[in-house]
Design a protein around this motif. Sequence first.
Motif, PDB file in Angstrom:
ATOM      1  N   ILE A  81      23.759  11.262  10.887  1.00 16.70           N
ATOM      2  CA  ILE A  81      23.323  11.032   9.509  1.00 16.70           C
ATOM      3  C   ILE A  81      23.586   9.603   9.058  1.00 16.70           C
ATOM      4  CG2 ILE A  81      25.512  11.792   8.504  1.00 16.70           C
ATOM      5  CD1 ILE A  81      21.961  12.414   7.103  1.00 16.70           C
ATOM      6  N   GLU A  82      24.697   8.997   9.501  1.00 17.04           N
ATOM      7  CA  GLU A  82      25.025   7.648   9.042  1.00 17.04           C
ATOM      8  C   GLU A  82      24.047   6.597   9.573  1.00 17.04           C
ATOM      9  OE1 GLU A  82      27.489   8.619  12.694  1.00 17.04           O
ATOM     10  OE2 GLU A  82      27.030   9.582  10.775  1.00 17.04           O
ATOM     11  N   GLU A  83      23.264   6.951  10.609  1.00 21.71           N
ATOM     12  CA  GLU A  83      22.297   6.012  11.175  1.00 21.71           C
ATOM     13  C   GLU A  83      20.905   6.159  10.561  1.00 21.71           C
ATOM     14  OE1 GLU A  83      22.215   6.575  15.350  1.00 21.71           O
ATOM     15  OE2 GLU A  83      24.361   6.165  15.657  1.00 21.71           O
ATOM     16  N   ILE A  84      20.620   7.319   9.971  1.00 17.79           N
ATOM     17  CA  ILE A  84      19.246   7.638   9.582  1.00 17.79           C
ATOM     18  C   ILE A  84      18.681   6.696   8.509  1.00 17.79           C
ATOM     19  CG2 ILE A  84      17.791   9.398   8.500  1.00 17.79           C
ATOM     20  CD1 ILE A  84      19.347  11.502  10.029  1.00 17.79           C
ATOM     21  N   PRO A  85      19.333   6.468   7.365  1.00 15.45           N
ATOM     22  CA  PRO A  85      18.709   5.624   6.332  1.00 15.45           C
ATOM     23  C   PRO A  85      18.402   4.202   6.815  1.00 15.45           C
ATOM     24  CG  PRO A  85      20.556   6.858   5.418  1.00 15.45           C
ATOM     25  CD  PRO A  85      20.624   7.021   6.903  1.00 15.45           C
ATOM     26  N   GLY A  86      19.347   3.579   7.531  1.00 17.80           N
ATOM     27  CA  GLY A  86      19.108   2.225   8.022  1.00 17.80           C
ATOM     28  C   GLY A  86      18.012   2.172   9.063  1.00 17.80           C
ATOM     29  N   ALA A  87      17.963   3.157   9.967  1.00 19.53           N
ATOM     30  CA  ALA A  87      16.924   3.184  11.000  1.00 19.53           C
ATOM     31  C   ALA A  87      15.539   3.364  10.374  1.00 19.53           C
ATOM     32  CB  ALA A  87      17.215   4.297  11.999  1.00 19.53           C
ATOM     33  N   ILE A  88      15.448   4.208   9.361  1.00 20.05           N
ATOM     34  CA  ILE A  88      14.166   4.404   8.673  1.00 20.05           C
ATOM     35  C   ILE A  88      13.731   3.102   8.002  1.00 20.05           C
ATOM     36  CG2 ILE A  88      13.051   5.582   6.743  1.00 20.05           C
ATOM     37  CD1 ILE A  88      14.738   8.048   7.438  1.00 20.05           C
ATOM     38  N   ALA A  89      14.671   2.428   7.336  1.00 21.76           N
ATOM     39  CA  ALA A  89      14.341   1.152   6.676  1.00 21.76           C
ATOM     40  C   ALA A  89      13.859   0.124   7.688  1.00 21.76           C
ATOM     41  CB  ALA A  89      15.558   0.636   5.912  1.00 21.76           C
ATOM     42  N   ASP A  90      14.493   0.064   8.854  1.00 17.94           N
ATOM     43  CA  ASP A  90      14.052  -0.886   9.887  1.00 17.94           C
ATOM     44  C   ASP A  90      12.628  -0.589  10.330  1.00 17.94           C
ATOM     45  OD1 ASP A  90      16.469  -2.182   9.800  1.00 17.94           O
ATOM     46  OD2 ASP A  90      17.319  -1.122  11.522  1.00 17.94           O
ATOM     47  N   ASP A  91      12.300   0.676  10.516  1.00 15.16           N
ATOM     48  CA  ASP A  91      10.940   1.042  10.923  1.00 15.16           C
ATOM     49  C   ASP A  91       9.920   0.698   9.840  1.00 15.16           C
ATOM     50  OD1 ASP A  91      12.012   1.967  13.228  1.00 15.16           O
ATOM     51  OD2 ASP A  91      11.749   4.102  12.783  1.00 15.16           O
ATOM     52  N   MET A  92      10.298   0.897   8.590  1.00 14.25           N
ATOM     53  CA  MET A  92       9.363   0.664   7.497  1.00 14.25           C
ATOM     54  C   MET A  92       9.162  -0.826   7.216  1.00 14.25           C
ATOM     55  SD  MET A  92       8.313   3.626   6.610  1.00 14.25           S
ATOM     56  CE  MET A  92       7.533   3.294   5.035  1.00 14.25           C
ATOM     57  N   ASP A 134       0.863  -1.181   0.000  1.00  7.53           N
ATOM     58  CA  ASP A 134       0.000   0.000   0.000  1.00  7.53           C
ATOM     59  C   ASP A 134       0.900   1.233   0.000  1.00  7.53           C
ATOM     60  OD1 ASP A 134      -1.768   2.056   0.372  1.00  7.53           O
ATOM     61  OD2 ASP A 134      -2.902   1.077   1.977  1.00  7.53           O
ATOM     62  N   PRO A 135       1.233   1.786  -1.180  1.00  4.29           N
ATOM     63  CA  PRO A 135       2.167   2.914  -1.233  1.00  4.29           C
ATOM     64  C   PRO A 135       1.664   4.159  -0.510  1.00  4.29           C
ATOM     65  CG  PRO A 135       1.143   2.524  -3.385  1.00  4.29           C
ATOM     66  CD  PRO A 135       0.784   1.357  -2.521  1.00  4.29           C
ATOM     67  N   VAL A 136       0.353   4.388  -0.517  1.00  3.76           N
ATOM     68  CA  VAL A 136      -0.182   5.570   0.173  1.00  3.76           C
ATOM     69  C   VAL A 136       0.045   5.443   1.672  1.00  3.76           C
ATOM     70  CG1 VAL A 136      -2.262   6.896   0.668  1.00  3.76           C
ATOM     71  CG2 VAL A 136      -1.879   5.983  -1.636  1.00  3.76           C
ATOM     72  N   GLU A 137      -0.289   4.283   2.212  1.00  8.59           N
ATOM     73  CA  GLU A 137      -0.058   4.044   3.640  1.00  8.59           C
ATOM     74  C   GLU A 137       1.431   4.094   3.947  1.00  8.59           C
ATOM     75  OE1 GLU A 137       0.906   1.214   7.014  1.00  8.59           O
ATOM     76  OE2 GLU A 137       1.329   0.986   4.863  1.00  8.59           O
ATOM     77  N   GLY A 138       2.252   3.591   2.996  1.00  9.81           N
ATOM     78  CA  GLY A 138       3.697   3.609   3.191  1.00  9.81           C
ATOM     79  C   GLY A 138       4.251   5.015   3.255  1.00  9.81           C
ATOM     80  N   GLU A 139       3.741   5.906   2.428  1.00  8.90           N
ATOM     81  CA  GLU A 139       4.223   7.285   2.439  1.00  8.90           C
ATOM     82  C   GLU A 139       3.873   7.981   3.757  1.00  8.90           C
ATOM     83  OE1 GLU A 139       2.713   9.161  -1.027  1.00  8.90           O
ATOM     84  OE2 GLU A 139       4.114   8.171  -2.404  1.00  8.90           O
TER      85      GLU A 139
END
Length: 410
Positions: free
Chosen positions: A380-391, A360-365
Amino acid sequence: MTTRTIGCDTADGLSRAVRRIARDHSLDPGSRGRLVLSVATVAAPALGASGHTSLSWTFQCDDDDRPGLLTLALGLDGSAALPSAEAAAALPLPADAVTGREVVWRLPAAPAADLPATDPADDAALVEEELRAVVARTDALSAEHRRLKDELAETNSGVLALYVQLDERDAQLRKAHGQTLRELEDALRPSPLEVEGLELAVHYEPAGTDAPTGGDLYDWFTLPDGTVHITVVDALGHGVTSTRGALNVTHAVRTLALEGHHLQSIVARTDEILLPFDRSVMATVLLARINPATGELWVANGSHPPALLTRADGTARYLEARGRGIGFPMPGSDRLLTAKMAPGDLLLLYTDGLTESRRDPVEGEKRLIEAVYEHLHAPIEEIPGAIADDMHTVILHPDDTLALAVRVRA
């Protein structure tokens, strides 16, 4: 060749007759015992009903250098039931035929010897001889069983040792394979970019560990005027084939950008360049340029998920620049979207594997905005991986995932 026939009305008389015929034709004790038992088994129903049986036998030998053939036929009267073909085949010595009112056995044998008729004592000796043959055969089978059991144990031990060796070898190969693929993946990445005034970091996660490379790639570099160019590509498919397509796109974009082409025109020009060489490539593309000195931002899009700009105060918006990707009809970015980033602002570029893990891309956004806000002020080096883990707490649609973060230094 002469056929002899006798009548037998008792089980004992029938067994003695069969035993005598087998003895006279030099059948080995084991075959003789099975023949006697088989004939008695077939005749038992007829004799038990006070019926009558007949025993006929014929010996034929066409060559003195080869064994002859003893044919023994047990005839049953009309009131007795003949055994079925399955029952005849299951006898201790299977019958060769069930024809008419007869059950027939055919055995290799020697010509009849001129032996005296047996009396009860002789018959008992023959029975004992048959029992000894059965015991010897049983002992031989037991010894063979023990030998096979020992061989099986040795084989199992060898197989187990082989499995251990193969498992160790497989672990070594997996380790070497993984190292090679990691080196390949690192080789595909552009060199780390150090830009005064900006912080950059990236996270890549393949859809499966068996194919750590895919169609999600990025590129970043500094242009002669000092602006930073960023390309994010998502080529159709998975594995090495999609990687090749994505590499072709990033290389073409880099060439056009360094030649000074306008950012909005690069998507369409890339399609023109690649079309003669690879008509199968299909890829979405997101292009961004940032002026580190002023914070000015330009975005061009070719069918790619929109970039997410999050301000230092936590407010966020998607930069919707419409367009069509490489290999699509009428490729190109419809317009060039502009914005200005202030100190502490974070720009997130990503592929659809980040927002469509739950289909569900809308819910994902919506969840992506929450995830970025949660980690907005982390290193900054932690942000992309942490976001991916949450998603990716729930994954219904596994896909290659790329997340690239750019933050203006405070």
